[in-house]
Write an enzyme that holds these catalytic residues in place. Sequence first.
Site, mmCIF file in Angstrom:
data_model
loop_
_atom_site.group_PDB
_atom_site.id
_atom_site.type_symbol
_atom_site.label_atom_id
_atom_site.label_comp_id
_atom_site.label_asym_id
_atom_site.label_seq_id
_atom_site.Cartn_x
_atom_site.Cartn_y
_atom_site.Cartn_z
ATOM 1 C CG ASN A 8 44.948 40.443 39.323
ATOM 2 O OD1 ASN A 8 45.293 39.773 38.356
ATOM 3 N ND2 ASN A 8 44.789 39.940 40.528
ATOM 4 C CE LYS A 11 41.026 40.454 41.397
ATOM 5 N NZ LYS A 11 40.473 41.504 42.275
ATOM 6 C CG ASP A 61 37.411 43.733 47.101
ATOM 7 O OD1 ASP A 61 38.579 44.001 46.776
ATOM 8 O OD2 ASP A 61 37.091 43.462 48.266
ATOM 9 C CB SER A 62 37.682 38.336 44.683
ATOM 10 O OG SER A 62 38.881 38.829 44.132
ATOM 11 C CG PHE A 134 45.745 35.795 40.591
ATOM 12 C CD1 PHE A 134 44.802 35.380 39.673
ATOM 13 C CD2 PHE A 134 45.326 36.557 41.681
ATOM 14 C CE1 PHE A 134 43.455 35.714 39.822
ATOM 15 C CE2 PHE A 134 43.988 36.900 41.839
ATOM 16 C CZ PHE A 134 43.057 36.481 40.907
ATOM 17 N N GLY A 135 47.508 34.455 43.199
ATOM 18 C CA GLY A 135 46.990 34.411 44.572
ATOM 19 C C GLY A 135 46.937 33.000 45.143
ATOM 20 C CE LYS A 157 40.622 31.542 39.074
ATOM 21 N NZ LYS A 157 41.641 32.529 39.394
HETATM 22 P P1 IMP Z 1 41.439 41.859 45.503
HETATM 23 O O1 IMP Z 1 40.089 41.528 44.996
HETATM 24 O O2 IMP Z 1 42.315 42.363 44.411
HETATM 25 O O3 IMP Z 1 41.425 42.706 46.736
HETATM 26 O O4 IMP Z 1 42.147 40.490 45.871
HETATM 27 C C1 IMP Z 1 41.955 39.776 46.989
HETATM 28 C C2 IMP Z 1 42.933 38.629 47.075
HETATM 29 O O5 IMP Z 1 42.164 37.434 47.106
HETATM 30 C C3 IMP Z 1 43.909 38.456 45.914
HETATM 31 O O6 IMP Z 1 45.092 39.176 46.147
HETATM 32 C C4 IMP Z 1 44.170 36.971 45.955
HETATM 33 O O7 IMP Z 1 45.138 36.663 46.906
HETATM 34 C C5 IMP Z 1 42.843 36.423 46.423
HETATM 35 N N1 IMP Z 1 42.029 36.014 45.272
HETATM 36 C C6 IMP Z 1 40.938 36.634 44.766
HETATM 37 N N2 IMP Z 1 40.485 35.971 43.698
HETATM 38 C C7 IMP Z 1 41.324 34.923 43.522
HETATM 39 C C8 IMP Z 1 41.380 33.901 42.547
HETATM 40 O O8 IMP Z 1 40.589 33.819 41.591
HETATM 41 N N3 IMP Z 1 42.370 33.026 42.702
HETATM 42 C C9 IMP Z 1 43.282 33.073 43.717
HETATM 43 N N4 IMP Z 1 43.289 34.022 44.624
HETATM 44 C C10 IMP Z 1 42.309 34.957 44.530
#
Ligand code: IMP
Length: 178
Positions: A8, A11, A61-62, A134-135, A157
């Site tokens: 990503n 990130k 991971d988030s 994103f996301g 942010k």
């Molecule tokens: P992962 O940590 O890559 O598994 O991501 C988990 C999902 O949570 C991401 O694909 C986003 O959809 C969402 N996400 C995590 N952090 C953020 C952020 O900072 N902004 C917006 N969406 C987020």
Amino acid sequence: MVHFITSNAHKFAEVKKLTDIPLVQMNLPYPEIQADTLQEVAEYGAEYCYERVGEPCFVEDSGLFCDALLGFPGPYSNYVDRTLGCDGILRLVSQNRKAHFTSVIAYHDGSKVNLFMGEVGGTLTETKKGEKGFGFDPIFVPEGETRTFAEMETEEKNLYSHRGKAFTAFISYLNQVR
Ligand code: IMP
């Protein structure tokens, strides 16, 4: 040199703004296990990556936790983002718009995994706003703000975000031990 294992670019750009420590982005695919907590997912990822990279490295991971959905999608946020997306989440939360993001960084220092966490509470908007990030950025307004993350520059942010907080804790740890 510390490797941030992520595919990503958003990130990576966010954490780069928070430190002068040389960071390298490495796009090494790793299994995101199905688990109830971000901690378990991140810890497994860090162990897996360290075995392959052989140098200190971290994963992050988030997830977005919606009050109306009793914390869903949480650890399943990536899948839900790719399937339901922002519009799908907004359709599900009309009764209660409170939510939070959590971020867990798992850093393998060569002998063990260290975890760092950050969290931000906020509100989900009624419609998407902003083009940045994103996301779920276009639908999340952090507490103390009126704009979504997608309406903010990366530096702004970072001041509020779950990842900004987790990463700040991680950096202060690195500065103590290096
Ligand atoms: P992962 O940590 O890559 O598994 O991501 C988990 C999902 O949570 C991401 O694909 C986003 O959809 C969402 N996400 C995590 N952090 C953020 C952020 O900072 N902004 C917006 N969406 C987020």
